[in-house]
Every structure is written in C-alpha cells, then in structure tokens.
Design a protein around this motif. Structure first.
Motif, mmCIF file in Angstrom:
data_model
loop_
_atom_site.group_PDB
_atom_site.id
_atom_site.type_symbol
_atom_site.label_atom_id
_atom_site.label_comp_id
_atom_site.label_asym_id
_atom_site.label_seq_id
_atom_site.Cartn_x
_atom_site.Cartn_y
_atom_site.Cartn_z
ATOM 1 N N PRO A 60 83.550 12.252 18.575
ATOM 2 C CA PRO A 60 83.776 10.812 18.357
ATOM 3 C C PRO A 60 82.484 10.036 18.131
ATOM 4 C CG PRO A 60 85.070 11.608 20.224
ATOM 5 C CD PRO A 60 84.131 12.713 19.853
ATOM 6 N N ALA A 61 81.393 10.393 18.836
ATOM 7 C CA ALA A 61 80.141 9.648 18.688
ATOM 8 C C ALA A 61 79.557 9.830 17.296
ATOM 9 C CB ALA A 61 79.141 10.095 19.760
ATOM 10 N N ILE A 62 79.587 11.048 16.792
ATOM 11 C CA ILE A 62 79.059 11.312 15.454
ATOM 12 C C ILE A 62 79.935 10.639 14.394
ATOM 13 C CG2 ILE A 62 78.840 13.158 13.741
ATOM 14 C CD1 ILE A 62 77.526 14.852 15.839
ATOM 15 N N THR A 63 81.248 10.650 14.612
ATOM 16 C CA THR A 63 82.156 9.989 13.669
ATOM 17 C C THR A 63 81.898 8.490 13.636
ATOM 18 O OG1 THR A 63 83.833 11.698 14.070
ATOM 19 C CG2 THR A 63 84.577 9.641 13.068
ATOM 20 N N SER A 64 81.653 7.900 14.796
ATOM 21 C CA SER A 64 81.324 6.482 14.853
ATOM 22 C C SER A 64 80.018 6.200 14.119
ATOM 23 C CB SER A 64 81.212 6.030 16.315
ATOM 24 O OG SER A 64 80.850 4.676 16.403
ATOM 25 N N ARG A 65 79.059 7.088 14.260
ATOM 26 C CA ARG A 65 77.793 6.945 13.552
ATOM 27 C C ARG A 65 77.992 7.028 12.041
ATOM 28 N NH1 ARG A 65 72.987 4.622 13.167
ATOM 29 N NH2 ARG A 65 71.351 6.000 12.409
ATOM 30 N N ALA A 66 78.869 7.946 11.602
ATOM 31 C CA ALA A 66 79.156 8.076 10.171
ATOM 32 C C ALA A 66 79.728 6.782 9.618
ATOM 33 C CB ALA A 66 80.128 9.228 9.942
ATOM 34 N N ARG A 67 80.628 6.164 10.352
ATOM 35 C CA ARG A 67 81.204 4.893 9.901
ATOM 36 C C ARG A 67 80.130 3.813 9.798
ATOM 37 N NH1 ARG A 67 85.765 5.835 14.267
ATOM 38 N NH2 ARG A 67 87.302 7.044 13.063
ATOM 39 N N ALA A 68 79.241 3.776 10.790
ATOM 40 C CA ALA A 68 78.201 2.748 10.799
ATOM 41 C C ALA A 68 77.223 2.920 9.644
ATOM 42 C CB ALA A 68 77.450 2.787 12.131
ATOM 43 N N LEU A 69 76.988 4.169 9.229
ATOM 44 C CA LEU A 69 76.035 4.436 8.153
ATOM 45 C C LEU A 69 76.629 4.275 6.763
ATOM 46 C CD1 LEU A 69 74.275 7.618 9.606
ATOM 47 C CD2 LEU A 69 73.250 5.360 9.294
ATOM 48 N N THR A 70 77.935 4.100 6.685
ATOM 49 C CA THR A 70 78.612 4.048 5.389
ATOM 50 C C THR A 70 78.829 2.602 4.966
ATOM 51 O OG1 THR A 70 79.737 6.131 5.869
ATOM 52 C CG2 THR A 70 80.641 4.783 4.099
ATOM 53 N N PRO A 71 78.215 2.178 3.885
ATOM 54 C CA PRO A 71 78.327 0.775 3.466
ATOM 55 C C PRO A 71 79.741 0.450 2.990
ATOM 56 C CG PRO A 71 77.206 2.059 1.774
ATOM 57 C CD PRO A 71 77.381 2.977 2.958
ATOM 58 N N GLU A 72 80.071 -0.809 3.085
ATOM 59 C CA GLU A 72 81.346 -1.320 2.579
ATOM 60 C C GLU A 72 81.103 -2.108 1.288
ATOM 61 O OE1 GLU A 72 84.245 -0.682 3.620
ATOM 62 O OE2 GLU A 72 83.891 0.196 5.599
ATOM 63 N N PRO A 73 82.016 -2.064 0.316
ATOM 64 C CA PRO A 73 83.218 -1.226 0.365
ATOM 65 C C PRO A 73 82.887 0.210 -0.018
ATOM 66 C CG PRO A 73 83.135 -2.429 -1.689
ATOM 67 C CD PRO A 73 81.935 -2.887 -0.900
ATOM 68 N N ALA A 74 83.601 1.130 0.558
ATOM 69 C CA ALA A 74 83.361 2.549 0.267
ATOM 70 C C ALA A 74 84.697 3.266 0.182
ATOM 71 C CB ALA A 74 82.491 3.182 1.344
ATOM 72 N N ARG A 75 84.727 4.273 -0.657
ATOM 73 C CA ARG A 75 85.950 5.065 -0.820
ATOM 74 C C ARG A 75 85.936 6.239 0.148
ATOM 75 N NH1 ARG A 75 84.169 3.940 -5.966
ATOM 76 N NH2 ARG A 75 83.281 6.029 -6.208
ATOM 77 N N ILE A 76 85.549 5.962 1.395
ATOM 78 C CA ILE A 76 85.410 7.013 2.400
ATOM 79 C C ILE A 76 86.063 6.545 3.695
ATOM 80 C CG2 ILE A 76 83.820 8.591 3.560
ATOM 81 C CD1 ILE A 76 81.639 7.661 1.675
ATOM 82 N N SER A 77 86.742 7.451 4.371
ATOM 83 C CA SER A 77 87.215 7.190 5.727
ATOM 84 C C SER A 77 86.836 8.380 6.603
ATOM 85 C CB SER A 77 88.735 6.958 5.753
ATOM 86 O OG SER A 77 89.423 8.064 5.204
ATOM 87 N N PHE A 78 86.547 8.088 7.858
ATOM 88 C CA PHE A 78 86.165 9.126 8.817
ATOM 89 C C PHE A 78 87.149 9.113 9.978
ATOM 90 C CE2 PHE A 78 82.170 8.035 6.687
ATOM 91 C CZ PHE A 78 81.712 9.299 6.325
ATOM 92 N N THR A 79 87.591 10.310 10.370
ATOM 93 C CA THR A 79 88.596 10.447 11.417
ATOM 94 C C THR A 79 88.153 11.514 12.412
ATOM 95 O OG1 THR A 79 90.392 9.830 9.912
ATOM 96 C CG2 THR A 79 91.008 11.020 11.910
ATOM 97 N N VAL A 80 88.381 11.240 13.686
ATOM 98 C CA VAL A 80 88.142 12.251 14.716
ATOM 99 C C VAL A 80 89.309 13.225 14.706
ATOM 100 C CG1 VAL A 80 87.793 12.687 17.169
ATOM 101 C CG2 VAL A 80 86.827 10.629 16.117
#
Length: 218
Positions: free
Chosen positions: A70-90
């Motif tokens: 979960p911590a790494i997934t949260s980091r991935a979301r924070a590093l991904t600019p908006e808008p982006a065609r990406i979603s991250f899921t635990v």
C-alpha cells in the motif's frame, strides 16, 4: 601483495552500495520496443512507484498498475501527474488479478515472488487475442553460462553505477519497488515451464542477473 579474491569482491560490494542504480529500469526502454506504437489497455504487475506504468501511458489508452504494497502504491499515485491515463490499485497477484482482457501485460522483478506456472496461465487468460506479455525476471544462477554472465556483469554493474551517479552529489536510491527476495528457479527450469505454459514464448538471459520473456497471444 595482491588482494585476495574475497577482499576484491568485498570492495566491489562496497562500491556498488555507494553507487546504486535501478537494474529493472535499465530494461524499461527495451520493453517498450517489444510493444505496438499504440494500444488500448495495459496491466503492469508489481508496478512499484509507477515508473514503467508512466512510460506505458505514453502509448496506451489506459494503464492499470497493481502492487501488494500500500505504501508504494500511494507513492506511485503521488508521483503520477494529473490528468493521467493511469490508475494504481493495491492487489496481491498471488491470489488475484484484474479480469481484463488487456492488450499488454508487463511484469518486472515480481514473477519470482509468485507461483510461476500458475501466474503465467493467469497472464495468458487475461491477455487479449494478439496481445503482448513482456516480463523482466530474476533467476538463480546454476550453470556455467549463468555464472559467466554474472562475472561479466559484476564490473559492468560497478561502471554503470559510477556513470549514473557521477553527476549527482548524492547517489540516487536504486530501488523503486519493494525489496525483492532472491530468485529460487534456475533459468533452465524457467524456460521449460514457460514454453509449456506459453508455447512460442521467447526467453533470453540478460546482464545484471535478469532474464526477459516475451509472448504474443495468437
């Protein structure tokens, strides 16, 4: 007096620790070259902080990155600019994967954490017809060829670490994913199991203690 091989290896280990770099990211551009210029959906298994997922998004309509941390997934979301065609899921790929189908599935330095053959079958079932699977994995050195590649990679690893860190005052952290455990399958076993599960798959030993696997679903 000439230094002993053990002392030389210890010195090399200390140098590598002081000049870390990401062995997995080294293969990201190669992975992109195995894929179509444009594709619809992509699944990145073991997505870490999202470096590969963000590269995939330059070609994909949508990318789903999954990771069990979960911590790494949260980091991935924070590093991904908006808008982006990406979603991250635990999600723990050992027990579950998104239904798909996906036109592209990628997996970097995560397959040795998973039940190997069962996971390849799961990837196959979630890959769309004509879709592409690209894996960068770790294997346990067991043969002369394996150890020879390791011997070649050791000084190249040090040289790459120095080159990539030379312009930085402080070395960049090497890992963008959770800490990995050593691989327990030799390359020969990986090849045998993969070719049974995915007929026509292409595997190759690589430098820096990695192998690559590519497969296109008929």
């Amino acid at each position: 007096m000439r230094p002993s091989p053990r002392r030389a290896l210890q010195a090399l280990d200390r140098f590598n620790a002081a000049h870390p770099w990401d062995h997995n990211a080294h293969y990201h551009r190669w992975m992109l070259r195995q894929l179509p210029r444009r594709f619809g959906s992509a699944l990145d298994v073991g997505s870490g902080t999202g470096d590969l997922a963000r590269l995939l998004a330059t070609r994909a309509d949508h990318v789903l990155g999954i990771d069990s941390d979960p911590a790494i997934t949260s980091r991935a979301r924070a590093l991904t600019p908006e808008p982006a065609r990406i979603s991250f899921t635990v999600m723990d790929a050992r027990t579950d994967l998104p239904a798909g189908p996906f036109e592209v599935i990628t997996c970097v330095a995560a397959l040795h954490h998973l039940p190997f053959t069962e996971t390849l079958h799961a990837f196959r079932s979630r890959l769309a017809p004509g879709g592409t699977l690209v894996v960068v994995g770790l294997y346990r050195p067991a043969t002369f060829t394996d150890h020879a590649l390791g011997a070649i990679a050791a000084p190249l690893n040090a040289a790459a670490g120095w080159f990539k860190n030379r312009s930085r005052r402080a070395p960049r952290p090497a890992s963008t994913t959770a800490r990995t455990r050593p691989a327990d399958m030799p390359f020969t076993e990986i090849t045998r199991e993969a070719r049974t599960a995915l007929p026509g798959t292409h595997l190759r030993r690589r430098l820096f203690w990695r192998y690559t696997l590519t497969w296109r679903r008929p």
